[in-house]
Design an enzyme around this catalytic site. Structure first.
Site, PDB file in Angstrom:
ATOM      1  CB  SER A 142     -17.332  43.744  18.832  1.00 40.92           C
ATOM      2  OG  SER A 142     -19.055  43.793  18.404  1.00 40.92           O
ATOM      3  CE1 TYR A 156     -15.661  43.614  13.584  1.00 40.83           C
ATOM      4  CE2 TYR A 156     -17.708  43.297  14.963  1.00 40.83           C
ATOM      5  CZ  TYR A 156     -16.358  43.992  14.517  1.00 40.83           C
ATOM      6  OH  TYR A 156     -16.064  45.012  15.488  1.00 40.83           O
TER       7      TYR A 156
END
Length: 247
Positions: A142, A156
């Site tokens: 990410s 996350y």
């Protein structure tokens, strides 16, 4: 496109979004493809049919990435069903625990680490037993792994950042065998998890050099390159496909 003719690939979480785009792109490049899904059996079947329409072999396995036996089993079943394994794409992921750290629930912490980190480790471990010279492992990270642009997404971001160290270390471990290990960092990509029409979309676009959401196919293109022979000297590296949000 035939850069992957004869190759056998597994894409975890390949029934929709980025995973489905990757599975289809690998098939377009000539690979036979297996994919895992947790609940979206109908979506997985659609991807399988689309791959078969390209003249490639395809199979979908129900496998919860939070279940160690299921994720390891999917790797072994892929090799048995397709006749080997050349490419593993660790795509499956979840987003839990948004909000201030003091409000995180243990269940969200455990689930995030189980799917976003442990499953990647276990799938790669199982794949290593099958991969030979020219093998490829590509994980989906990410843009938040290296630069956290807003509060309340720490859990996350942490889980995706862990994959950077894993990728670099595993590249060292498997490099002598001719197996490459890389990570792709998507930015805001139009999927069910983060739709371009969502409430946070305008704020995300404002942080980009190219102020628009990416498409799943944009991520798939980078994965296809890293899976190909053209990327044989690329390993231990991270690739941002994020519209310049981290530029």
């Amino acid at each position: 496109m035939s850069r992957l003719t004869g190759k056998k690939a597994l894409v975890t979480g390949g029934s929709r979004g980025i995973g489905a785009a990757i599975a289809l792109r690998l098939a377009q490049e000539g690979a036979d493809v297996a994919l895992t899904y947790e609940r979206s059996a109908d979506k997985a079947a659609e991807v399988v049919r689309a791959i078969e329409a390209l003249g490639r072999k395809a199979v979908a396995f129900a496998a919860d990435s939070a279940d160690p036996a299921a994720i390891k089993g999917a790797v072994d079943k892929t090799a048995a069903t397709l006749g080997g394994l050349d490419i593993l794409v660790n795509n499956a992921g979840i987003f839990r625990g948004a909000g201030p750290v003091e409000g995180w629930q243990l269940a969200d912490i455990d689930a995030t680490l189980a799917v976003n980190v442990r499953a990647v480790v276990l799938a790669s471990q199982a794949a290593a037993a099958h991969l030979s010279e020219g093998g490829r492992i590509v994980s989906i990270g990410s843009c938040l792994a290296e630069r956290v642009t807003e509060p309340d997404i720490t859990l996350y971001a942490m889980s995706k950042a862990a994959l950077i160290g894993f990728t670099k270390g595993l590249a060292r471990d498997l490099g002598p065998r001719g197996v490459t290990v890389n990570i792709v960092h998507p930015g805001s990509t139009d999927t069910d998890m983060n739709p371009a029409s969502g409430p946070q979309a305008d704020a995300q676009r404002a942080r980009m050099a190219i102020p628009r959401y990416g498409k799943p196919e944009d991520i798939a293109s980078m994965v296809a390159y890293l899976a190909s022979e053209e990327a044989r000297f690329v390993t231990g590296a991270g690739f941002a496909v994020d519209g310049g949000v981290n530029s």
